[in-house]
Design a protein around this motif. Sequence first.
Motif, mmCIF file in Angstrom:
data_model
loop_
_atom_site.group_PDB
_atom_site.id
_atom_site.type_symbol
_atom_site.label_atom_id
_atom_site.label_comp_id
_atom_site.label_asym_id
_atom_site.label_seq_id
_atom_site.Cartn_x
_atom_site.Cartn_y
_atom_site.Cartn_z
ATOM 1 N N PHE A 23 -22.488 3.569 -40.309
ATOM 2 C CA PHE A 23 -23.200 3.808 -39.051
ATOM 3 C C PHE A 23 -24.004 2.587 -38.634
ATOM 4 O O PHE A 23 -24.459 1.823 -39.471
ATOM 5 N N MET A 24 -24.103 2.377 -37.337
ATOM 6 C CA MET A 24 -24.887 1.247 -36.847
ATOM 7 C C MET A 24 -25.503 1.582 -35.502
ATOM 8 O O MET A 24 -24.983 2.413 -34.754
ATOM 9 N N HIS A 25 -26.609 0.950 -35.216
ATOM 10 C CA HIS A 25 -27.259 1.127 -33.926
ATOM 11 C C HIS A 25 -27.592 -0.247 -33.372
ATOM 12 O O HIS A 25 -28.004 -1.125 -34.114
ATOM 13 N N GLU A 26 -27.361 -0.443 -32.087
ATOM 14 C CA GLU A 26 -27.678 -1.732 -31.461
ATOM 15 C C GLU A 26 -28.518 -1.487 -30.224
ATOM 16 O O GLU A 26 -28.245 -0.562 -29.452
ATOM 17 N N ASN A 27 -29.520 -2.303 -30.084
ATOM 18 C CA ASN A 27 -30.297 -2.256 -28.859
ATOM 19 C C ASN A 27 -30.567 -3.692 -28.465
ATOM 20 O O ASN A 27 -31.449 -4.338 -29.011
ATOM 21 N N LYS A 28 -29.741 -4.197 -27.549
ATOM 22 C CA LYS A 28 -29.869 -5.593 -27.160
ATOM 23 C C LYS A 28 -29.653 -5.695 -25.666
ATOM 24 O O LYS A 28 -28.787 -5.014 -25.124
ATOM 25 N N LYS A 29 -30.396 -6.573 -25.048
ATOM 26 C CA LYS A 29 -30.313 -6.720 -23.593
ATOM 27 C C LYS A 29 -30.217 -5.337 -22.960
ATOM 28 O O LYS A 29 -31.057 -4.498 -23.212
ATOM 29 N N LYS A 30 -29.131 -5.073 -22.159
ATOM 30 C CA LYS A 30 -29.129 -3.773 -21.489
ATOM 31 C C LYS A 30 -28.368 -2.688 -22.249
ATOM 32 O O LYS A 30 -28.035 -1.656 -21.661
#
Lengths: 424, 433
Positions: free
Chosen positions: B314-321
């Motif tokens: 599992f992975m989560h990304e929060n970058k730019k938009k």
Amino acid sequence: MKIDKIQINKNLILNLVHTQKFKTITLKILFKDKAIKKESTALSVLSSILNESSKKYPSVKRLSEKKEELYGTDVDTYVSNVGRINIFGIRANFVNTQYVQEDDSFFNKVFDFIHEIIYNPLVENNLFDEDTFLNVKNRKYYSLLSRKNDKEAYSLERALSYLKVSHPIKISVFGSLKDIKKLKNEDVYAQYKKVTSRPIEIYIVGDFNSKKIENLIKEHFYKENFKNSKKIFSDYQIPRLDYQEIQEKRAFNQTQLIQIIHFPITRDSNDFFAGILFNAIFGGTPLSKLFKNIREENSLCYSISSNYVASSGCIIVSSGIDYSNYEKTKELIKKQLNDIQEGKFTKEDLELNRKLYLSTIKGSFDSASNTIDFLSSNQNYKKTYSLEEYYENISKVNLEDVIRVAKKAYFMLEYCLKQGKVRD
Amino acid sequence: MLKKSYEKLNEKVYTTDLENGLKVIVIPKKGYTKCAGIIATKFGSLYSNGIINYHNKKIVVKPGIAHFLEHRLFDNKKGQVFDLFSEIGAISNAFTTYDKTAYYFLTSDKIEENVNLLLDFVQELNITPQSVEKEKNIIVEELNMYEDNPESRAIKGILNCLYEYNPIRLDIGGSPSDVKCTSLLDLEVCHKTFYHPSNMILVIVGNVDPDSIEDTIKNNQNKKNFEKRFLYKDYDYYESNKVLENYKEIEMPISTMIVSLGYKFPEFDKSLGAVTKNKLIIAFSIYMNCIFSESSALNEKLYSKNVITSPIQFMHENKKKCNFSILLSEVLDYDKYQKEIEEAISSFDAQSNILAIERIKNLYVGISLKKLESPLDYAISYVDGYINNLDLMEEISLIKSISVEDIDYVGKQFKKASKATFVIKPQKEKKND
């Protein structure tokens, strides 16, 4: 860095490496014996069973919860082969108490946990818990199937399978599909008994009080009984075989080329250090002839490298190419070897690769795990080298040495996994 | 340099901002043989399709160009960069991600020369039309290599289901056709825009003296003139909070079906400060660990019923938009898998997971500490943190500050997320082995 070697008894060696560099403590316990093909599947399943269950923590869930509680303590068992030697290992990495405001009882908890995993398995009446066994066996079957998904690893396994000889390099530590189906619980338990009676080496790296750690080791691992066994060594030269060229096809986008080179210079050979630098110049580094000429000069590939498997006396070249360039790439790779054999490389090539290699070795001591690997691999061979001796030997290799060893290299197998639509 | 001490971690960090805008961080580590130096620019694949104002001409940032530049910079006018570093006993490499391009060396001596070389080769672009052409085939073979990797296909596939316009849907290296039409001008303009010192950070970790490193860097930079940066504007688009496609499948030569599930969340509220934002990002990881990891009840169920063959990644990304999570697994029973995942998300209740949350916070404290071990990992983690406005040294206190309410917030986000599924099915092959 200070290293204490303590022979606790005939079959238990403790190596303590003191350093304040790290925020964690790393430990490896190695159980060594001869690598045997028909045992590999059972060992692989054994490792998974121990990683997934114990009496006190009978499921993956319970074990994982405990690891989380202990600040993400990584503990697992693994299997690896180095030439003739099979290593059943347990590795652990855990935070040092001062950074998490814990006292020494934390170490007790971690050592209890490590002991639990290896010495208190979920066993009843000389068999592993049947549900756990069946579950692990089933998942192992699928993971063996999935090995086909990794193009490079799959190609390498296929290439080795065509070597017409029985040799430990052909033993996969993952086991085989053929054996997994008929594997029985008692086979795995029998392996467990064998593994835990092997002689052991323990390595610990970090910032700790020696006396306390030594006591913890004695409390946890001293009492176990060992079978006296004869010391074995890794080196096992693969014989020179008649040249073969094999092509197979799968529906990938890119072609994988594997070339196996007979290179009769093993780790215990006097020419071992020349072998290392020959491989570095040939294809072992981004400064190598393969990288420069096949990739940079001719733009034939992105990935290309040669790997010197010293304990088996061979070199394996792997590259990902477009099939339209297959013949050209093959010939150019061979030309790079010929050029070295004919002395067509410079003193600078040797010096740059030497520097790069020495730098890499030095750097490995900034990683606890690599420190252990360097120290422990010494134990697999008749010749042992201290770090200083290792440097010195690398420093002494000259151009003539490289040419001399290069002349011994011989392409004995070329395997090509051709790209393309299989159903066409 | 400005010194900051972190007693509990036994760490000291020295910082300075140079006149030309370059941010410099030095972290002295006693006892290490190696010193790592990394320079990074805030320029990765998420900048694709943005516009650069080049002498009043609009130049579009082509997909894959950050990665192309990374390749090209290794051919310096003084020679191949790998060779130049080797001459001074160092190894070097580089990588491109969604939000940055980073170059590093790892050395055991001649630190001053290494720092100079790193700054020089990254700040100077040396290209000819021929060298650009020559690199194209190498990059295309790199892309082909990833095309044959099921995991990388599964991630790319799900991102293409989740997003319609966001550049996250593009390969970091672009597509082979993007690579083939990249020009010398594209590379030059991007280099001038994104490799300006004011867009970069330099981090040195190792057995070094901060003051002498600072002198070296200042001397190096004072000799150079940097043209004014061209103005860059992010690609302007409207992205719906709904996924683009709910379901998509492809075939590959694999053995077991791979299922990739994607959850698209709205962007975080723009008024949130960096600390709160980073805290929420960690909360996403803790939530996912709680519900999908090997310590979860879900994993136990999926294992015992033979639904999956290996743990869920599992992975989560929060970058730019973008703000999304992905679950990846090898699946034997597709319907049961979807049903169980759905059930685990919808029935999640943070209050009844207090113990698990505390335990997983311990795990993340351990993970955070382990980042401070090898000089290179340390330097890379520091850069990662900097680009995301996170002070690596404060990560542990941030983890400890996460509350049940934070996890509850993430649980609610998952419950109302727009969801997509991307499946890679095994292709039937003729028997070959």
